[in-house]
Design an enzyme around this catalytic site. Structure first.
Site, mmCIF file in Angstrom:
data_model
loop_
_atom_site.group_PDB
_atom_site.id
_atom_site.type_symbol
_atom_site.label_atom_id
_atom_site.label_comp_id
_atom_site.label_asym_id
_atom_site.label_seq_id
_atom_site.Cartn_x
_atom_site.Cartn_y
_atom_site.Cartn_z
ATOM 1 N N LYS A 190 86.971 140.717 75.264
ATOM 2 C CA LYS A 190 87.235 140.766 73.832
ATOM 3 C C LYS A 190 86.216 139.873 73.130
ATOM 4 C CE LYS A 190 88.840 139.292 70.465
ATOM 5 N NZ LYS A 190 88.202 139.090 69.099
ATOM 6 N N GLU A 265 86.616 126.972 77.695
ATOM 7 C CA GLU A 265 85.363 126.270 77.362
ATOM 8 C C GLU A 265 85.352 126.128 75.858
ATOM 9 O OE1 GLU A 265 82.083 125.809 75.739
ATOM 10 O OE2 GLU A 265 81.218 127.520 76.813
ATOM 11 N N CYS A 299 77.850 124.919 71.634
ATOM 12 C CA CYS A 299 78.922 124.002 72.022
ATOM 13 C C CYS A 299 78.371 122.705 72.602
ATOM 14 C CB CYS A 299 79.861 124.672 73.007
ATOM 15 S SG CYS A 299 79.022 125.393 74.434
ATOM 16 N N GLU A 396 83.570 118.519 65.087
ATOM 17 C CA GLU A 396 82.488 119.434 65.450
ATOM 18 C C GLU A 396 82.026 120.180 64.201
ATOM 19 O OE1 GLU A 396 81.427 122.396 69.095
ATOM 20 O OE2 GLU A 396 83.386 122.685 68.158
#
Length: 505
Positions: A190, A265, A299, A396
């Protein structure tokens, strides 16, 4: 989006699906249109509407699940070596399509074309790497203290669900699919509803290379419809997610209701530590690559730049001067080094975070507070005079924004680096070998570099500590994630001891 740009996207996609009238999901060898609400896409380079398609919804999951179970049995029935040969064939198919796939990725995701070419080649390498492992990953014989032969089998999970993000759709697609199918699993992939295009093509190429139809289905649609239905599907035996921590928590909770194992993750706020004895030229180049490449939408981005105080001002100036020279531009321009932020929601977050940093007392050493006049472009930005308690040092940002933080001692640098809920990556720049290894050992991060940044390869395990997630999604460790161990006991004694029960002679 301008008409010609829309045509570029549709033309690039139609190159692979010439007979399909609508965008949809790739299931059982066909592109199947959804029947849910329309998902509107925008061109990151202009901010204008490009195209829309219908959400796949729960119905597409049910269809994909059915064909996946059939295909997985066929795939697992092959010899390990035969699966490996198909894996290498998949890699050849991908290598033959580097330029058109890179162009499709660049247009759809807003990534610089020169970056996309490299990422497509890396995806081919992923299938080659795991193709080589297909017949070399096996069980063991256990020397148990009885008359039994005890051995283990490494068996596939069955059907696994993989949910990938918008920042690197092609790369994360291959990163997840390759080890899963190498070990005999079927995959429901997905991708982000914003960037499904190259993942759909990879699904097509996998079947073109000889994999059974339905072994890999690519499901286009929203997380709250498609992903939610897939997690609840009885055929799904494991969930792998790459994305934000907040979404990862929700996925883990949903999976836990079915006691499904997960690999997560998630995000990062990685510390890039520079000591005064470092090669400052190389460190400055590394610091720029760590945060500005891919427009900071990575990331593992080195978003916290920890600089030894004696060189702080000089080094921040070096990084800032370099940042102003980086070419920001259209994704398909070969000269472009930094493209736009992928979508408006993320763009607004990045712009807001820069303003928050300045309002909190940070200095804008490079970059601007002005909004992009067209598209979702953010100039490479350096915020200096940052302290680690500021929001820009803790949240972040996922954009080309680095927060420079001074430190006085090695112990303080390590303490600042570890003062974060994240633990995905980190780096240290120093010519002191002992110090380099001390810092590497003490910083809480799943990946750590010494005198470098962003060296990542499919052969090396990758994953995070803390809120950056758990499990590993590359290297040989990924093969353990996609298999389950069965212990088999065989009685070998001529007259085995029977400690219980009665039998009449």
């Amino acid at each position: 989006m301008q008409a010609n740009q829309t045509e570029n996207l549709l033309t690039a996609f139609a190159h692979y699906f010439p007979n399909s009238k609508e965008m949809g999901s790739f299931v059982d060898g066909e592109l199947v249109a959804g029947k849910g609400e329309q998902i509107q896409l925008f061109d990151p380079a202009t901010g204008e509407k490009s195209m829309s398609y219908a959400d796949g919804g729960a119905a597409i999951v049910a269809l994909a699940s059915e064909v996946a179970q059939r295909a997985q049995k066929e795939w697992w029935a092959l010899t390990h070596a035969a699966r490996g040969r198909v894996m290498f064939a998949i890699a050849r198919e991908i290598r033959a399509e580097i330029e058109p796939l890179a162009r499709l990725e660049s247009i759809a995701a807003g990534k610089p074309i020169r970056d996309c070419r490299g990422e497509v080649a890396k995806v081919a390498e992923m299938f080659e790497y795991y193709g080589g492992w297909a017949d070399k990953f096996y069980g063991e014989v256990i020397p148990v203290p009885t008359s039994h032969l005890n051995y283990t089998r490494r068996e596939p999970m069955g059907t696994v669900l993989q949910i990938t993000p918008w920042n690197a759709p092609m790369n994360t697609c291959g990163w997840q699919i390759a080890p899963a199918i190498a070990m005999g699993n079927a995959v429901l992939l997905k991708p982000s509803e914003l960037t499904p295009f190259t993942s759909l093509v990879v699904g097509l190429l996998i079947e073109r290379a000889g994999a059974p139809k339905g072994l890999v289905s690519v499901l286009s649609g929203y997380g709250h419809t498609v992903a939610q239905a897939a997690i609840a599907d009885k055929a799904v035996k494991k969930v792998v997610f790459v994305g934000s921590p907040a979404t990862g928590v929700r996925i883990a909770e949903a999976a836990a209701k079915r006691t499904l194992p997960c690999v997560l993750e998630l995000g990062g706020k990685s510390a890039n530590i520079v000591f005064e004895d470092a090669d400052l030229r190389l460190a400055a180049l590394g610091a720029q690559a760590a945060i500005f490449a891919a427009a900071g939408q990575s990331c593992v981005a080195g978003s916290r730049l920890l600089v030894h105080r004696p060189i702080h001002d000089k080094f921040v100036k070096m990084v800032s001067d370099g940042a102003r020279k980086i070419k920001v531009g259209a994704p398909l321009d070969d000269a472009t080094e930094v493209g736009p932020i992928n979508n408006k929601t993320q763009y607004e977050h990045v712009v807001k975070m820069i303003q928050n940093g300045v309002d909190a007392g940070a200095t804008l050493s490079a970059g601007t507070l002005e909004r992009s006049k067209a598209g979702y472009f953010v100039s490479p930005t350096v915020l200096s005079n940052v302290t680690n308690d500021m929001d820009v040092a803790r949240t972040e940002i996922f954009g080309p924004v680095v927060a420079a933080i001074p430190f006085d001692t090695e112990e303080e640098a390590i303490a600042i680096a570890n003062d974060s809920e994240f633990g995905l990556a980190g780096a240290v720049w120093t010519q002191n070998v002992a110090r380099a290894h001390r810092v590497a050992a003490q910083v809480n991060a799943g990946t750590f570099w010494i005198n470098g940044y962003k060296s990542i390869n499919v052969a090396s395990p990758f994953g995070g500590y803390g809120r950056s997630g758990y499990g590993r999604s590359s290297g040989v460790e990924a093969l353990y994630e996609y298999t389950q161990t069965k212990s088999v006991w065989v009685e070998t004694a001529m007259n085995p001891v029977t400690p219980f029960g009665y039998v009449d002679n």
